[in-house]
Design a protein around this motif. Structure first.
Motif, PDB file in Angstrom:
ATOM      1  N   ASN A 158       0.833  -1.505  -0.368  1.00  0.00           N
ATOM      2  CA  ASN A 158       0.189   0.145   0.055  1.00  0.00           C
ATOM      3  C   ASN A 158       1.129   1.509   0.264  1.00  0.00           C
ATOM      4  N   LEU A 159       1.437   1.154  -0.755  1.00  0.00           N
ATOM      5  CA  LEU A 159       2.774   2.513  -1.098  1.00  0.00           C
ATOM      6  C   LEU A 159       2.350   3.291  -2.020  1.00  0.00           C
ATOM      7  N   VAL A 160       3.275   4.545  -2.226  1.00  0.00           N
ATOM      8  CA  VAL A 160       3.165   4.828  -3.607  1.00  0.00           C
ATOM      9  C   VAL A 160       3.466   4.709  -4.254  1.00  0.00           C
ATOM     10  N   ASP A 161       3.488   4.442  -6.101  1.00  0.00           N
ATOM     11  CA  ASP A 161       4.463   4.492  -6.291  1.00  0.00           C
ATOM     12  C   ASP A 161       3.644   5.143  -7.486  1.00  0.00           C
ATOM     13  N   LYS A 162       5.170   6.479  -8.308  1.00  0.00           N
ATOM     14  CA  LYS A 162       5.192   7.406  -8.949  1.00  0.00           C
ATOM     15  C   LYS A 162       5.999   6.951 -10.087  1.00  0.00           C
ATOM     16  N   PHE A 163       4.969   7.894 -11.053  1.00  0.00           N
ATOM     17  CA  PHE A 163       6.351   7.765 -12.509  1.00  0.00           C
ATOM     18  C   PHE A 163       5.734   8.866 -13.468  1.00  0.00           C
ATOM     19  N   ARG A 164       6.948   9.156 -14.302  1.00  0.00           N
ATOM     20  CA  ARG A 164       6.473   9.862 -14.395  1.00  0.00           C
ATOM     21  C   ARG A 164       7.233   9.836 -15.857  1.00  0.00           C
ATOM     22  N   LEU A 165       7.579  10.406 -17.227  1.00  0.00           N
ATOM     23  CA  LEU A 165       7.601  10.150 -18.617  1.00  0.00           C
ATOM     24  C   LEU A 165       7.625  11.298 -19.253  1.00  0.00           C
ATOM     25  N   ASP A 166       9.343  12.016 -19.100  1.00  0.00           N
ATOM     26  CA  ASP A 166       9.246  13.182 -19.906  1.00  0.00           C
ATOM     27  C   ASP A 166       9.564  12.729 -21.444  1.00  0.00           C
ATOM     28  N   MET A 167       8.743  14.230 -21.872  1.00  0.00           N
ATOM     29  CA  MET A 167       9.073  13.284 -24.262  1.00  0.00           C
ATOM     30  C   MET A 167       9.159  14.251 -23.949  1.00  0.00           C
ATOM     31  N   PHE A 168      10.020  13.990 -25.469  1.00  0.00           N
ATOM     32  CA  PHE A 168      10.677  15.884 -25.835  1.00  0.00           C
ATOM     33  C   PHE A 168      10.335  15.203 -27.203  1.00  0.00           C
ATOM     34  N   SER A 169      10.311  15.589 -28.799  1.00  0.00           N
ATOM     35  CA  SER A 169      10.227  15.578 -30.145  1.00  0.00           C
ATOM     36  C   SER A 169      10.998  16.359 -30.757  1.00  0.00           C
ATOM     37  N   LEU A 170      12.046  15.922 -31.921  1.00  0.00           N
ATOM     38  CA  LEU A 170      12.026  16.606 -32.700  1.00  0.00           C
ATOM     39  C   LEU A 170      11.560  15.951 -34.493  1.00  0.00           C
ATOM     40  N   GLY A 171      10.859  16.919 -35.357  1.00  0.00           N
ATOM     41  CA  GLY A 171      11.000  16.634 -36.475  1.00  0.00           C
ATOM     42  C   GLY A 171      10.699  17.667 -37.564  1.00  0.00           C
ATOM     43  N   ALA A 172      10.498  17.271 -38.691  1.00  0.00           N
ATOM     44  CA  ALA A 172       9.753  18.299 -39.579  1.00  0.00           C
ATOM     45  C   ALA A 172       8.489  18.376 -40.326  1.00  0.00           C
ATOM     46  N   LEU A 173       8.175  19.151 -40.454  1.00  0.00           N
ATOM     47  CA  LEU A 173       6.755  20.150 -40.443  1.00  0.00           C
ATOM     48  C   LEU A 173       6.811  20.138 -42.605  1.00  0.00           C
ATOM     49  N   TYR A 174       5.533  19.263 -43.229  1.00  0.00           N
ATOM     50  CA  TYR A 174       5.552  20.582 -44.454  1.00  0.00           C
ATOM     51  C   TYR A 174       4.399  20.614 -44.411  1.00  0.00           C
ATOM     52  N   ARG A 175       4.030  22.375 -44.746  1.00  0.00           N
ATOM     53  CA  ARG A 175       2.630  22.671 -44.619  1.00  0.00           C
ATOM     54  C   ARG A 175       2.431  23.636 -45.952  1.00  0.00           C
ATOM     55  N   LEU A 176       1.017  22.518 -46.381  1.00  0.00           N
ATOM     56  CA  LEU A 176       0.458  23.705 -47.185  1.00  0.00           C
ATOM     57  C   LEU A 176      -0.021  25.149 -47.121  1.00  0.00           C
ATOM     58  N   SER A 177       0.753  26.099 -47.945  1.00  0.00           N
ATOM     59  CA  SER A 177       0.646  27.373 -47.364  1.00  0.00           C
ATOM     60  C   SER A 177      -1.238  28.165 -48.271  1.00  0.00           C
ATOM     61  N   THR A 178      -2.041  28.378 -47.913  1.00  0.00           N
ATOM     62  CA  THR A 178      -2.959  28.760 -48.720  1.00  0.00           C
ATOM     63  C   THR A 178      -4.292  30.067 -47.703  1.00  0.00           C
ATOM     64  N   GLY A 179      -3.121  30.072 -46.911  1.00  0.00           N
ATOM     65  CA  GLY A 179      -3.544  31.557 -47.244  1.00  0.00           C
ATOM     66  C   GLY A 179      -4.120  31.660 -45.563  1.00  0.00           C
ATOM     67  N   LEU A 180      -5.370  31.169 -44.953  1.00  0.00           N
ATOM     68  CA  LEU A 180      -5.492  31.391 -43.725  1.00  0.00           C
ATOM     69  C   LEU A 180      -5.909  30.084 -42.880  1.00  0.00           C
ATOM     70  N   ILE A 181      -5.876  29.324 -43.932  1.00  0.00           N
ATOM     71  CA  ILE A 181      -5.769  27.812 -42.843  1.00  0.00           C
ATOM     72  C   ILE A 181      -4.640  27.257 -43.577  1.00  0.00           C
ATOM     73  N   GLU A 182      -3.605  26.287 -43.363  1.00  0.00           N
ATOM     74  CA  GLU A 182      -2.383  25.394 -43.151  1.00  0.00           C
ATOM     75  C   GLU A 182      -2.366  24.446 -42.985  1.00  0.00           C
ATOM     76  N   PRO A 183      -2.789  23.400 -43.721  1.00  0.00           N
ATOM     77  CA  PRO A 183      -2.900  22.001 -43.353  1.00  0.00           C
ATOM     78  C   PRO A 183      -1.765  21.602 -43.494  1.00  0.00           C
ATOM     79  N   PHE A 184      -1.219  20.426 -42.443  1.00  0.00           N
ATOM     80  CA  PHE A 184       0.143  20.107 -42.288  1.00  0.00           C
ATOM     81  C   PHE A 184       0.209  18.120 -41.928  1.00  0.00           C
ATOM     82  N   ILE A 185       1.897  17.821 -42.765  1.00  0.00           N
ATOM     83  CA  ILE A 185       1.972  16.974 -42.276  1.00  0.00           C
ATOM     84  C   ILE A 185       3.682  16.237 -41.481  1.00  0.00           C
ATOM     85  N   GLY A 186       3.630  15.941 -40.944  1.00  0.00           N
ATOM     86  CA  GLY A 186       4.648  15.173 -40.001  1.00  0.00           C
ATOM     87  C   GLY A 186       5.892  14.396 -39.835  1.00  0.00           C
ATOM     88  N   ALA A 187       6.953  14.234 -40.235  1.00  0.00           N
ATOM     89  CA  ALA A 187       7.735  13.369 -39.329  1.00  0.00           C
ATOM     90  C   ALA A 187       8.911  13.632 -38.043  1.00  0.00           C
TER      91      ALA A 187
END
Length: 216
Positions: free
Chosen positions: A105-134
């Motif tokens: 009955n002890l407290v078990d604490k879990f922590r996960l630190d997450m860092f993401s690094l990648g590239a995005l490709y945006r379709l520039s259309t003015g107001l809306i810019e959809p994108f995909i990335g990896a």
């Protein structure tokens, strides 16, 4: 064996998507029209903001022990425009949870630190810019048990990949909103298997969120 085959196939598909994006992206940019080049000249170079997301774990053992399939997480992200419609993007968020052990009955604490690094490709259309990335995921995790006990905590790190899709909504010249979905494939081989004979810690996840970003 079936679970291992599914994990292997999932990892191969994710790796293929990441490789295709990194290879085909520059090729797509090479055929950009003069009009696209003109749009590039007026694009903001930097985007910095905060996000709020629903974070869904993949690992069944973590879900069963801590009792949460999804938690809402804050985080921050930033990107820099490079060439054509490509951005280099990074983000950080932290997942924390806790539960009591069944016997002591002890407290078990879990922590996960997450860092993401990648590239995005945006379709520039003015107001809306959809994108995909990896890109790549770099995780640091720890499990600590509070109180007097002989039970040992654990810690470590893992590296994986992600793919994401979404859209920017440009509100003003200096402000934009963003909606996205991101899928992460991150795993760690355990030194000893779980009671259910699982020998792999699945740190992968699904993320769905919104963010508010400054553009300059």
């Amino acid at each position: 064996m079936a679970d291992e085959v599914r994990i292997s196939m999932k990892s191969r598909v994710t790796l293929c998507l990441l490789t295709a994006f990194l290879i085909l992206g520059p090729a797509m940019a090479a055929f950009a029209s003069p009009a696209a080049e003109e749009v590039e000249q007026v694009q903001p170079r930097f985007r910095v903001g905060f996000f709020w997301e629903g974070y869904q774990l993949n690992d069944k053992n973590l879900i069963d022990f801590y009792g949460h399939f999804q938690k809402n997480l804050p985080g921050f992200e930033a990107s820099v425009h490079t060439l054509y419609n490509f951005d280099v993007w990074a983000a950080y968020r932290a997942y924390t949870d806790e539960a009591k052990t069944s016997y002591y009955n002890l407290v078990d604490k879990f922590r996960l630190d997450m860092f993401s690094l990648g590239a995005l490709y945006r379709l520039s259309t003015g107001l809306i810019e959809p994108f995909i990335g990896a890109g790549f995921e770099i995780y640091s995790y720890s499990e600590k048990i509070e109180g007097e006990t002989e039970l040992q905590g654990t810690s470590g790190s893992a590296v994986g990949v992600h793919v994401q899709v979404g859209t920017y909504i440009n509100i003003t010249k200096f402000l934009a909103a963003k909606a996205y979905a991101r899928f992460n494939e991150v795993g760690k081989t355990l030194p000893s298997p779980h009671p259910d004979d699982t020998a792999r810690l699945d740190l992968g996840s699904k993320e769905f969120g919104i963010s508010l970003m400054a553009r300059f």
